[in-house]
Design an enzyme around this catalytic site. Structure first.
Site, PDB file in Angstrom:
ATOM      1  N   ASN A  11      20.010  27.580  -8.991  1.00  0.00           N
ATOM      2  CA  ASN A  11      20.695  28.081  -7.996  1.00  0.00           C
ATOM      3  C   ASN A  11      20.716  29.573  -8.294  1.00  0.00           C
ATOM      4  OD1 ASN A  11      22.747  28.953  -6.261  1.00  0.00           O
ATOM      5  ND2 ASN A  11      24.791  27.802  -7.284  1.00  0.00           N
ATOM      6  N   ARG A  90      18.773  25.394  -4.426  1.00  0.00           N
ATOM      7  CA  ARG A  90      20.192  25.420  -3.775  1.00  0.00           C
ATOM      8  C   ARG A  90      19.708  26.651  -2.850  1.00  0.00           C
ATOM      9  NH1 ARG A  90      25.657  28.591  -4.106  1.00  0.00           N
ATOM     10  NH2 ARG A  90      26.519  27.588  -2.397  1.00  0.00           N
ATOM     11  N   HIS A 179      29.447  24.292   1.807  1.00  0.00           N
ATOM     12  CA  HIS A 179      29.685  23.213   1.012  1.00  0.00           C
ATOM     13  C   HIS A 179      28.987  22.029   1.435  1.00  0.00           C
ATOM     14  CE1 HIS A 179      33.472  25.589  -0.098  1.00  0.00           C
ATOM     15  NE2 HIS A 179      32.513  26.033  -1.104  1.00  0.00           N
ATOM     16  N   ARG A 240      39.787  35.234  -0.759  1.00  0.00           N
ATOM     17  CA  ARG A 240      39.296  35.292   0.849  1.00  0.00           C
ATOM     18  C   ARG A 240      40.535  35.054   1.692  1.00  0.00           C
ATOM     19  NH1 ARG A 240      34.138  31.656   0.373  1.00  0.00           N
ATOM     20  NH2 ARG A 240      32.999  32.956  -1.067  1.00  0.00           N
ATOM     21  N   GLU A 385      27.498  18.807  -7.077  1.00  0.00           N
ATOM     22  CA  GLU A 385      26.431  19.307  -5.921  1.00  0.00           C
ATOM     23  C   GLU A 385      25.008  19.127  -6.756  1.00  0.00           C
ATOM     24  OE1 GLU A 385      29.437  22.317  -5.530  1.00  0.00           O
ATOM     25  OE2 GLU A 385      28.466  22.760  -3.723  1.00  0.00           O
TER      26      GLU A 385
END
Ligand code: ADP
Length: 401
Positions: A11, A90, A179, A240, A385
């Site tokens: 990743n 990823r 996601h 956020r 993941e």
């Protein structure tokens, strides 16, 4: 040690690289690493294996390639290099081009490049990482697994914004969602945990980490999700804002003398739990502060839970019914406080909470947290993941496992 083929999962960020070597059958991570400050003179990589952790400075041009070479050297120390059968990468954005994970070839690289406009920070870093890994692991199949791919099943009424059509046709302005790898894993695991077929379940899954989103998953497919063109839309997150009135942009330009870049940075990095609490983006820190009477911390958690509950109702509409609400991600898997607050808003949907079961389903333990005999169910299912990426990679590389 097992003789199963091992998968290297990578990743890559613009200045970082995270790697993990997994046994796909057991799900065990045999070695992991994090390289930081890539591109800078003080770049380094930290390895973890067999309970040992150590840090190595990265010389040369301090690039992603140097980091992957250091990883290869470490794999040799552990006699793992010759057991790696494929590499899974990823990739954040696959636009409308990628509906599934895929073996990487030159055309796939061009298509990932074409999606840079949609993820200008992430996709270039993934391309750097893939090239570096292809140079060092030249003989192995490489697979790309996209965060957006799972959401490509959303119907048009869910992914289109009510803006002029040409914004979609010319610029690709639509909801993509993120996601996706986590949702796919958690949907499968939920079905397994309940002993039911994925194809008969109406799930609402809340992935709550620093970034947070929620998805309606019907019969194993995404029907709607809260993140949009970018990960800024939807739920309240660590830093956020999630949903806001888009007029806030022009309002702040005129009244606070801020430019577009400053407002965008503020909404991405200084808002959410951090902005509301004026204290922290970290849920655990906020829970402790709220317990000690910090009003901002309590407000931040209340806004987080209330927004999330509203979205659970919205996602239930997307599915047409609700069999189970599933919590996952660092907050979803561990915060008994947030789960209780969210569920306290959702009696209207028939959801309930069993306090002891809520306390028990923590720190990696799956569990049903709704009251016995009541439906819809509320559950906690830990995400993984990396394992999902490794499983896709093994399958596309044609490995028998
Ligand atoms: P990322 O999106 O960076 O992968 P994670 O999924 O690791 O994030 O989630 C990080 C969040 O999980 C943080 O807000 C952290 O405070 C929260 N978290 C982790 N453990 C707990 C806990 N025991 N109680 C409450 N929140 C927790």
């Amino acid at each position: 040690m097992s003789n199963h083929p091992l998968i290297l999962v990578l990743n890559c960020g613009s200045s970082s690289l995270k790697g993990a070597v997994l046994d796909v059958v057991s799900g065990k991570v045999l070695l992991s690493c994090v390289a930081e400050k890539l591109g800078f003179a003080d770049a380094f990589i930290t390895f973890k294996a067999d309970g040992d952790k150590h840090k190595v400075a990265l010389g040369g041009d301090h690039s992603h390639t140097v980091a992957v070479e250091a990883l290869m050297a470490e794999l040799k120390v552990h006699h793992l290099h010759h057991k790696i059968a494929a590499v899974g990468h990823r990739v954040v954005h696959g636009g409308e081009r990628f509906t599934h994970s895929t073996l990487i070839d030159d055309q796939v690289m061009r298509d990932i490049e074409a999606c840079i406009v949609l993820a200008p920070l992430h996709n270039p870093a993934h391309i750097l990482g893939i090239r570096a890994a292809q140079a060092v692991f030249a003989d192995l199949p490489h697979v790309a697994v996209f965060d957006t791919a799972f959401h490509q099943t959303m119907p048009e009424q869910a992914y289109r914004y009510a803006v002029p059509t040409e914004l979609y046709t010319q610029y690709g302005v639509r909801r993509y969602g993120m996601h996706g790898t986590s949702y796919r894993f958690v949907a499968q695991e939920t079905a397994r945990f309940l002993g039911r077929a994925e194809t008969e379940l109406a799930l609402v899954i809340a992935h709550l980490g620093n970034g947070a989103s929620i998805t309606a998953v019907l019969n194993g497919q995404s029907r709607d999700t809260s993140m949009g063109l970018t990960p800024l839309e939807g739920l309240v997150m660590g830093t956020r804002s999630g949903d806001i009135d888009p007029s806030i942009f022009s309002f702040l330009q005129e009244n606070a003398n801020l430019d577009m870049a400053e407002i965008t940075a503020m909404l991405n990095h200084k808002s959410g739990l951090l902005g509301l609490s004026d204290l922290s983006n970290d849920c655990r820190t906020l829970e402790e502060a709220a317990a000690n009477g910090h009003k901002g911390a309590l407000l931040a958690l209340e806004v987080f839970a209330y927004r999330l509950a509203k979205y659970v109702a919205a996602m239930t509409v997307a599915n047409g019914r609700l069999d189970a609400l599933v919590f996952t991600g660092g907050i979803g898997e561990n915060s008994t406080f947030v789960r209780e607050k969210v569920l306290s808003h959702l009696a209207v949907l028939g959801l309930s909470i069993d306090h002891d079961a809520n306390l028990a389903a923590c720190f990696g333990r799956a569990g049903i947290i709704s009251q016995p005999g009541k439906t819809p169910l509320a559950l906690v299912i830990p995400t993984n993941e990396e394992l999902m990426i490794a499983q896709d990679t093994a399958q596309l590389a044609g490995l028998s496992i």
